[in-house]
Scaffold this motif. Sequence first.
Motif, PDB file in Angstrom:
ATOM      1  N   ARG A   3      42.642  -3.776 -30.004  1.00 21.85           N
ATOM      2  CA  ARG A   3      41.357  -3.902 -31.108  1.00 21.85           C
ATOM      3  C   ARG A   3      40.163  -4.325 -30.277  1.00 21.85           C
ATOM      4  NH1 ARG A   3      43.036  -4.073 -36.317  1.00 21.85           N
ATOM      5  NH2 ARG A   3      45.458  -4.852 -36.612  1.00 21.85           N
ATOM      6  N   ASP A   4      38.943  -3.769 -30.926  1.00 24.38           N
ATOM      7  CA  ASP A   4      37.824  -4.157 -30.197  1.00 24.38           C
ATOM      8  C   ASP A   4      36.929  -4.993 -31.246  1.00 24.38           C
ATOM      9  OD1 ASP A   4      36.660  -2.225 -31.546  1.00 24.38           O
ATOM     10  OD2 ASP A   4      36.491  -0.942 -29.983  1.00 24.38           O
ATOM     11  N   VAL A   5      35.652  -5.586 -30.720  1.00 17.88           N
ATOM     12  CA  VAL A   5      34.885  -6.221 -31.526  1.00 17.88           C
ATOM     13  C   VAL A   5      34.273  -5.402 -32.778  1.00 17.88           C
ATOM     14  CG1 VAL A   5      32.537  -7.301 -31.569  1.00 17.88           C
ATOM     15  CG2 VAL A   5      33.941  -7.419 -29.677  1.00 17.88           C
ATOM     16  N   ILE A  50      40.970 -13.485 -32.911  1.00 14.55           N
ATOM     17  CA  ILE A  50      41.298 -14.043 -31.681  1.00 14.55           C
ATOM     18  C   ILE A  50      41.576 -12.984 -30.626  1.00 14.55           C
ATOM     19  CG2 ILE A  50      43.243 -15.363 -30.306  1.00 14.55           C
ATOM     20  CD1 ILE A  50      43.456 -16.926 -32.957  1.00 14.55           C
ATOM     21  N   THR A  51      42.349 -12.010 -30.911  1.00 15.60           N
ATOM     22  CA  THR A  51      42.337 -10.712 -30.228  1.00 15.60           C
ATOM     23  C   THR A  51      41.377 -10.253 -29.779  1.00 15.60           C
ATOM     24  OG1 THR A  51      44.463 -10.444 -31.384  1.00 15.60           O
ATOM     25  CG2 THR A  51      43.678  -8.800 -29.903  1.00 15.60           C
ATOM     26  N   CYS A  52      40.371 -10.098 -30.345  1.00 14.49           N
ATOM     27  CA  CYS A  52      39.021  -9.449 -29.783  1.00 14.49           C
ATOM     28  C   CYS A  52      38.093 -10.479 -29.141  1.00 14.49           C
ATOM     29  CB  CYS A  52      38.011  -8.920 -31.178  1.00 14.49           C
ATOM     30  SG  CYS A  52      39.013  -7.715 -31.990  1.00 14.49           S
ATOM     31  N   GLY A  53      38.511 -11.712 -29.183  1.00  7.81           N
ATOM     32  CA  GLY A  53      37.832 -12.751 -28.447  1.00  7.81           C
ATOM     33  C   GLY A  53      36.566 -13.314 -29.246  1.00  7.81           C
ATOM     34  N   LEU A  54      36.611 -13.246 -30.501  1.00 10.85           N
ATOM     35  CA  LEU A  54      35.547 -13.791 -31.242  1.00 10.85           C
ATOM     36  C   LEU A  54      35.890 -15.216 -32.023  1.00 10.85           C
ATOM     37  CD1 LEU A  54      34.556 -10.464 -33.441  1.00 10.85           C
ATOM     38  CD2 LEU A  54      33.051 -11.734 -31.861  1.00 10.85           C
TER      39      LEU A  54
END
Length: 109
Positions: A3-5, A50-54
Motif C-alpha cells: 500500500r502507499d499513501v 500504519i502500513t503507509c506510515g501515516l
Amino acid sequence: MRRDVFQAIADPTRRQIIDLLANRSLHLNAIVEHFNISRPAISKHIKILITCGLVNVRQEGRERYCSADLQPLKTVAEWTAQYHQCWTGKLDTLEHLLAKPKRGRRKKT
C-alpha cells in the motif's frame, strides 16, 4: 498487498482518522467514538494507515495510542502541486479570454 499513501487517503474514513489524529494522540476507543462503524473496521483502517506510515501506535498500559505522522503526505502535496500550477495557468487563460470584449457580434433589434 503493498500500500502507499495515495491508497490510504483514497478512503474518506481514513482521511477522517488522519484529521482526528493530526493534532493529538487518541486511543482506539476514542477514535471509534467518532464513527458509526465497528471497532474492528476502525482497526482495519488504522492498520492500513500504519502500513503507509501515516499513523504510529504506542502502547501505554492496556491502551494503544495512535498519532498521525503527516510527513508522508508531503509526497501527495508535491505530486498535486504540479497539477495545481497547470490548472491555475489554464484557468488564468480562460479568465483572460472571458474578460476580452466580444467583437463581431451585432445587437438584435
